[in-house]
Design a protein around this motif. Sequence first.
Motif, PDB file in Angstrom:
ATOM      1  N   PHE A 123      78.832  11.859  87.248  1.00  0.00           N
ATOM      2  CA  PHE A 123      77.520  11.319  87.612  1.00  0.00           C
ATOM      3  C   PHE A 123      76.403  12.208  87.064  1.00  0.00           C
ATOM      4  O   PHE A 123      75.397  11.703  86.533  1.00  0.00           O
ATOM      5  CB  PHE A 123      77.407  11.218  89.131  1.00  0.00           C
ATOM      6  CG  PHE A 123      76.100  10.654  89.608  1.00  0.00           C
ATOM      7  CD1 PHE A 123      75.859   9.293  89.550  1.00  0.00           C
ATOM      8  CD2 PHE A 123      75.112  11.489  90.104  1.00  0.00           C
ATOM      9  CE1 PHE A 123      74.648   8.767  89.973  1.00  0.00           C
ATOM     10  CE2 PHE A 123      73.907  10.982  90.535  1.00  0.00           C
ATOM     11  CZ  PHE A 123      73.670   9.619  90.467  1.00  0.00           C
TER      12      PHE A 123
ATOM     13  N   ALA B  84      71.029   6.588  86.408  1.00  0.00           N
ATOM     14  CA  ALA B  84      71.582   6.806  87.746  1.00  0.00           C
ATOM     15  C   ALA B  84      72.284   5.543  88.250  1.00  0.00           C
ATOM     16  O   ALA B  84      73.362   5.619  88.852  1.00  0.00           O
ATOM     17  CB  ALA B  84      70.474   7.223  88.718  1.00  0.00           C
ATOM     18  N   ALA B  85      71.683   4.381  87.993  1.00  0.00           N
ATOM     19  CA  ALA B  85      72.330   3.130  88.395  1.00  0.00           C
ATOM     20  C   ALA B  85      73.654   2.949  87.664  1.00  0.00           C
ATOM     21  O   ALA B  85      74.673   2.566  88.254  1.00  0.00           O
ATOM     22  CB  ALA B  85      71.400   1.949  88.114  1.00  0.00           C
TER      23      ALA B  85
ATOM     24  N   VAL C 170      80.886   5.351  88.843  1.00  0.00           N
ATOM     25  CA  VAL C 170      81.678   6.071  89.845  1.00  0.00           C
ATOM     26  C   VAL C 170      82.541   5.094  90.639  1.00  0.00           C
ATOM     27  O   VAL C 170      83.723   5.346  90.895  1.00  0.00           O
ATOM     28  CB  VAL C 170      80.754   6.871  90.786  1.00  0.00           C
ATOM     29  CG1 VAL C 170      81.517   7.352  92.016  1.00  0.00           C
ATOM     30  CG2 VAL C 170      80.158   8.069  90.046  1.00  0.00           C
ATOM     31  N   MET C 171      81.945   3.969  91.027  1.00  0.00           N
ATOM     32  CA  MET C 171      82.713   2.972  91.787  1.00  0.00           C
ATOM     33  C   MET C 171      83.902   2.455  90.978  1.00  0.00           C
ATOM     34  O   MET C 171      85.024   2.328  91.480  1.00  0.00           O
ATOM     35  CB  MET C 171      81.790   1.817  92.184  1.00  0.00           C
ATOM     36  CG  MET C 171      80.684   2.226  93.154  1.00  0.00           C
ATOM     37  SD  MET C 171      79.459   0.921  93.407  1.00  0.00           S
ATOM     38  CE  MET C 171      80.479  -0.362  94.116  1.00  0.00           C
TER      39      MET C 171
ATOM     40  N   GLY D 105      75.435   5.383  86.534  1.00  0.00           N
ATOM     41  CA  GLY D 105      76.339   6.389  87.071  1.00  0.00           C
ATOM     42  C   GLY D 105      76.992   5.951  88.370  1.00  0.00           C
ATOM     43  O   GLY D 105      78.195   6.146  88.577  1.00  0.00           O
ATOM     44  N   VAL D 106      76.193   5.324  89.261  1.00  0.00           N
ATOM     45  CA  VAL D 106      76.745   4.856  90.542  1.00  0.00           C
ATOM     46  C   VAL D 106      77.796   3.780  90.312  1.00  0.00           C
ATOM     47  O   VAL D 106      78.890   3.809  90.893  1.00  0.00           O
ATOM     48  CB  VAL D 106      75.606   4.328  91.442  1.00  0.00           C
ATOM     49  CG1 VAL D 106      76.189   3.639  92.669  1.00  0.00           C
ATOM     50  CG2 VAL D 106      74.681   5.470  91.855  1.00  0.00           C
ATOM     51  N   LEU D 107      77.469   2.798  89.462  1.00  0.00           N
ATOM     52  CA  LEU D 107      78.438   1.741  89.166  1.00  0.00           C
ATOM     53  C   LEU D 107      79.673   2.306  88.465  1.00  0.00           C
ATOM     54  O   LEU D 107      80.806   1.874  88.719  1.00  0.00           O
ATOM     55  CB  LEU D 107      77.788   0.660  88.298  1.00  0.00           C
ATOM     56  CG  LEU D 107      76.646  -0.124  88.959  1.00  0.00           C
ATOM     57  CD1 LEU D 107      75.998  -1.067  87.953  1.00  0.00           C
ATOM     58  CD2 LEU D 107      77.170  -0.901  90.159  1.00  0.00           C
TER      59      LEU D 107
END
Length: 421
Positions: free
Chosen positions: A391, A355-356, A362-363, A358-360
């Motif tokens: 994500f 998840a971490a 996405v950014m 995925g967030v990075l």
Amino acid sequence: MRSSLTLLGTILGVASVIAMLSIGEGSKQDALDRIRQLGAGNVIVRSMKPALENDSSQSAASQGVVSTRSYKVNAYGLTYGDLRALNDLPTGETIVPVMMKRRDISNGRRRISQCRVVATTPELADVREIDVARGRFLQSRDLESMSNVAVLTEGAAVALFGFNDPLGKPVLIGGIAFRTVGILKQRDSGRARAGESEGGDANKDIFIPLDTGRARFGYFTREGSRGSREFDRVELSEITLAVADAEDKEAATRVVPTANMIRGLLEKSHAGKEDYQVLVPLELMAQAEHEKRIWNLVLGAIAGISLLVGGIGIMNIMLATVTERTREIGIRRAIGAKRRDIIRQFLLETTVLSAAGGVLGVMLGVSIPIAVTMMAGMKTVTSIGAILLAFGISVATGIIFGVYPAYKAAAMNPIEALRKQ
């Protein structure tokens, strides 16, 4: 640090999914915009210079080449005879002829070299959805009186007049004075490129009445440099037939048969000479949609490989973690933790990692299309669906590749795990 390096695969995978889908969607939208501006319910016939065989006089004659001692004339493309024949078709729709010329445009000290002059009829505004910002477009009386009036696109108006008001002011088109009667709204990139049948910047076009263009500039265009003795003779550059309304759901049932009818008619009148092109925007849209699906599959496969590599990286780091934390697992099991507790612990860790990442990702993935648009001028479209898809896949990949390390940790014998130093 080790976990951060492991996340690089997931970050790059998610970023590549979003960036590729955004660029692909932008390219598709740009292509569809250009096609829509041609008119989904239109059939467009354009003149096209045929390939000449230099060593064959018989072939040259069949291509409409007339040679004399002083000059050579290449006659090809659409004619007014074709226009009359298309008018006789049982379609009963609007037909708009267009003649295009390249001329130097000037206004005092300001000048545009080889600007595209579009000689046409007032119906073009409706067929091509041309919007007037100020003044007016061409009118029927302009054709009847062969008036020297011109409608400028915003780009041409700015290039010739700067911040001054061009309405009512004269412009010289090929040395002939025309009065400016209207200014068109700036067209976006898709709409501008839709009008580029002969290259150039469509936002710097100048529109004049068809009969005026025919009388003032004629059909001949010098081929090559000014000293060349070879001329092209083209009566009409383009003919647009508005067969159906753009919003008509049954447009395909009328547009495609009409296009086939036009092809058959022109093939007979041109005796098989390939000096014209029939464009059907409706067919081009369907082709663009098909190509977009193939493009998305290719991009998805490439991005999927990146996510697969990221998932394998997570599995490797979790297997190493299980080995290093063997004693911890043994202590937890000794004080009453069940196997499902161990599985839940390691699955939670892999989920947090993925998840971490995925967030990075996405950014990074959202910023790449913005940079591409700013630096390359390409249209990109980043959708919420692409972000959620990327994500979700990253989290699912982390969980899937974390199952084996979690079960391996849960399957450890507590006594042997406690002996581990």
